[in-house]
Design a protein around this motif. Structure first.
Motif, PDB file in Angstrom:
ATOM      1  N   MET A 110       9.196  10.331   0.942  1.00  0.00           N
ATOM      2  CA  MET A 110      10.213  10.923   0.078  1.00  0.00           C
ATOM      3  C   MET A 110       9.668  11.137  -1.334  1.00  0.00           C
ATOM      4  SD  MET A 110      12.471   9.987  -2.541  1.00  0.00           S
ATOM      5  CE  MET A 110      13.897  10.803  -3.211  1.00  0.00           C
ATOM      6  N   TYR A 111       8.965  10.146  -1.870  1.00  0.00           N
ATOM      7  CA  TYR A 111       8.489  10.228  -3.245  1.00  0.00           C
ATOM      8  C   TYR A 111       7.477  11.363  -3.408  1.00  0.00           C
ATOM      9  CZ  TYR A 111       6.823   8.760  -7.832  1.00  0.00           C
ATOM     10  OH  TYR A 111       6.487   8.724  -9.159  1.00  0.00           O
ATOM     11  N   ALA A 122       9.703   1.594   3.870  1.00  0.00           N
ATOM     12  CA  ALA A 122       8.516   1.808   3.039  1.00  0.00           C
ATOM     13  C   ALA A 122       7.848   3.141   3.367  1.00  0.00           C
ATOM     14  CB  ALA A 122       7.539   0.656   3.224  1.00  0.00           C
ATOM     15  N   CYS A 123       7.713   3.449   4.656  1.00  0.00           N
ATOM     16  CA  CYS A 123       7.095   4.722   5.052  1.00  0.00           C
ATOM     17  C   CYS A 123       7.949   5.903   4.598  1.00  0.00           C
ATOM     18  CB  CYS A 123       6.910   4.769   6.568  1.00  0.00           C
ATOM     19  SG  CYS A 123       5.653   3.661   7.227  1.00  0.00           S
ATOM     20  N   GLY A 163       0.815  -1.213   0.000  1.00  0.00           N
ATOM     21  CA  GLY A 163       0.000   0.000   0.000  1.00  0.00           C
ATOM     22  C   GLY A 163       0.843   1.255   0.000  1.00  0.00           C
ATOM     23  N   LEU A 164       1.921   1.254   0.788  1.00  0.00           N
ATOM     24  CA  LEU A 164       2.821   2.401   0.808  1.00  0.00           C
ATOM     25  C   LEU A 164       3.542   2.569  -0.525  1.00  0.00           C
ATOM     26  CD1 LEU A 164       4.313   1.888   4.382  1.00  0.00           C
ATOM     27  CD2 LEU A 164       2.767   3.722   3.672  1.00  0.00           C
ATOM     28  N   ASP A 165       3.763   1.453  -1.229  1.00  0.00           N
ATOM     29  CA  ASP A 165       4.420   1.491  -2.542  1.00  0.00           C
ATOM     30  C   ASP A 165       3.530   2.135  -3.593  1.00  0.00           C
ATOM     31  OD1 ASP A 165       5.786   1.028  -4.900  1.00  0.00           O
ATOM     32  OD2 ASP A 165       5.614  -1.143  -4.818  1.00  0.00           O
ATOM     33  N   TRP A 191      -2.057   5.202  -6.932  1.00  0.00           N
ATOM     34  CA  TRP A 191      -3.495   4.966  -6.791  1.00  0.00           C
ATOM     35  C   TRP A 191      -4.238   6.181  -6.224  1.00  0.00           C
ATOM     36  CZ3 TRP A 191      -4.283  -0.645  -4.457  1.00  0.00           C
ATOM     37  CH2 TRP A 191      -3.730  -1.570  -5.347  1.00  0.00           C
ATOM     38  N   GLY A 192      -3.508   7.015  -5.471  1.00  0.00           N
ATOM     39  CA  GLY A 192      -4.150   8.110  -4.748  1.00  0.00           C
ATOM     40  C   GLY A 192      -4.335   7.706  -3.289  1.00  0.00           C
TER      41      GLY A 192
END
Length: 508
Positions: free
Chosen positions: A413-414, A407-408, A213-215, A220-221
């Motif tokens: 960062m992204y 992941a978080c 989900g974090l990826d 997806w929003g």
């Protein structure tokens, strides 16, 4: 020790070295893998996360299987899995295939590592040599942690990141040969052992769904129905985990241990100390390559202040624990790591390498003072007969939270770097579609998608774009370390809550 024991210990050190290079070495390959498979950081982070997760979730089962069927046998099976997975990594035709192979590597390592420790503690050494043998095996791992980035740096400098996995193949073959030739077969095994497959399965799926989900959240929003449903299912599985643990014969988390306040505190202390170190191991090499323009091998040398301190820490932490006690060590270790993570956010990008150098050193020193002592404190918080279980459980918690932290931090960062890049391009009057901006977000400009974007711009715009990408990456990395700073600072509070007088004195 006699000559036979020395040879066996050396063989176990080689096995540990092979596991050590795999973890840190693969991190240096992330930019090269992005370029090879035209991927972004939210996807390539799985090269680290999936390995850590499957290693962690297999380790407790691997130790139990070794008790049931023989540590030599399970070690050889694990090495076979690891060898096969390393070959699959070497020939991986796609990122998904590589991630799957890394998961298989984690399963193999999860079988090998606890059996290596058990073999060293029970079959190779006499009681008076046990501490020395265990220290030498750990020294093999930490030496691998130091040399892993250099091996991957050399692989990339030769023009092919896949060469790194040849090192995995070589050390797997050596370890398997020495296990077959030098390790004696065990004829007696524990009876009545049980493995908590239900608990491991539920926890693994809960963490996997959370990481996935974090990826995909940015694509997806973050408020989309599918993503919220994914997080909901993950939360339900996390909620069900302790319920299931109450029903199985030998759960990962014994209910009576979870009623032990000091054990809960020490388990937390095993979690939060990895956040800054894991995020740093992922982002420091990328910063040096994508922002400073260093080669992979140069960035491996630049990472040495962190990896060397992590390696030294495993050797000296035992002595420090006895001299100063866990509470003092953990408090100062967490405080130093918190300041180190915060320094990366505070220091300006104009400092270049010196923006991250103080943080690297303090994060490494903080980890030295917390990783070993937190595991020892967890073992000391329960009865001696639970020491093996708690040792594996604390390391499992350590790796799982490390994967969640990465992941978080990467999701944060992204999003931040994408927002910064969009604002800087708008200010420079450079018009690119969202798809084009996503293709270059994260700092890599050597993918096919990035080349297609650059082809749309003139030379002046390209230079402006490169500056904007570097600045956006730095902004995103800073925000990731704000998350790490907050996460690590929780350990300061937990250290203050630890009651040293109750360690070794808890009645379950």
């Amino acid at each position: 020790m006699d000559r036979s024991s020395i040879v066996k210990v050396a063989a176990l050190m080689v096995t540990g070295f092979g596991i050590g290079i795999d973890f840190t070495g693969a991190l240096m390959l992330v930019p090269a893998i992005e370029n090879s498979f035209d991927a972004d950081i939210t996807s390539t982070q799985w090269v680290l996360n999936i390995y850590a997760l499957f290693f962690a979730m297999t380790m407790v089962a691997g130790g139990r299987l070794g008790d049931m069927y023989g540590h030599r046998k399970i070690m050889i099976i694990g090495l076979t899995i690891f060898l096969f997975a390393s070959v699959m990594c070497f020939v991986a035709p796609s990122l998904d295939f590589l991630v799957g192979a890394r998961a298989l590597q984690g399963i193999g390592a999860g079988c090998v590592w606890p059996c290596t420790l058990a073999f060293g503690a029970t079959k190779v050494s006499r009681p008076e040599h046990r501490a020395l043998v265990m220290g030498l095996i750990l020294a093999g791992v930490t030496t691998g942690n130091v040399f892993g980035p250099m091996i991957s740096g050399l692989a990339v400098s030769f023009g092919e990141w896949r060469y790194f996995f040849l090192a995995n193949i070589v050390f797997s073959c050596i370890s398997m040969a020495t296990a077959l030739l030098l390790m004696q077969r065990e004829t007696q095994h524990k009876q009545g052992e049980h493995i908590d497959y239900a608990g491991m399965g539920i926890l693994s799926f809960a963490v996997l769904l959370l990481l996935y989900g974090l990826d995909v959240g940015a694509d997806w929003g973050w408020t989309s129905v599918p993503l919220l449903l994914l997080f909901f299912v993950s939360a339900v599985l996390f909620f069900l985990f302790p319920k299931v643990e109450k029903r199985v014969v030998e759960p990962l988390l014994l209910p009576q241990m979870m009623q032990n306040k000091q054990f809960r505190i020490t388990l937390g202390l095993n979690m939060f100390n990895v956040s800054a170190a894991f995020v740093g191991l992922l982002y420091f090499p990328q910063y040096m390559q994508k922002v400073l323009g260093w080669s992979t091998f140069e960035s491996a040398l630049g990472l040495a202040p962190l990896t060397l301190l992590l390696a030294v820490g495993s050797v000296v932490s035992g002595t420090l624990y006895n001299d100063f006690g866990p509470k003092r060590l953990l408090f100062w270790g967490y405080l130093i790591a918190t300041v180190g993570a915060a320094s990366i956010v505070v220091l300006p990008a104009s400092f270049g390498y010196f923006q991250i150098l103080p943080g690297m050193a303090m994060i490494g020193l903080g980890a030295t003072l917390t990783v070993g002592p937190s595991g020892t404190a967890a073992v000391c918080a329960v009865k001696p007969e639970r020491a093996g279980l708690v040792g594996g459980l604390s390391f499992m918690t350590h790796l799982v939270y490390g994967a969640i932290s990465v992941a978080c931090a990467t999701a944060i960062m992204y999003v931040v770097s994408f927002s910064s890049l969009r604002d800087k391009l708008a200010a420079a009057n450079i018009s690119l579609t969202d798809a084009d901006q996503r293709a270059i977000n994260g700092g890599t400009l050597n993918t096919e998608s990035a080349h297609a974007v650059l082809a749309k711009l003139n030379s002046n715009q390209v230079e402006t774009l490169k500056s904007a990408i570097a600045s956006a990456f730095d902004s995103g990395m800073n925000m990731a370390f704000i998350f790490s700073t907050i996460s690590v600072s929780v350990g300061i509070l937990l250290a203050l809550m630890l009651d040293e007088s109750k360690l070794h004195k808890i009645e379950e």
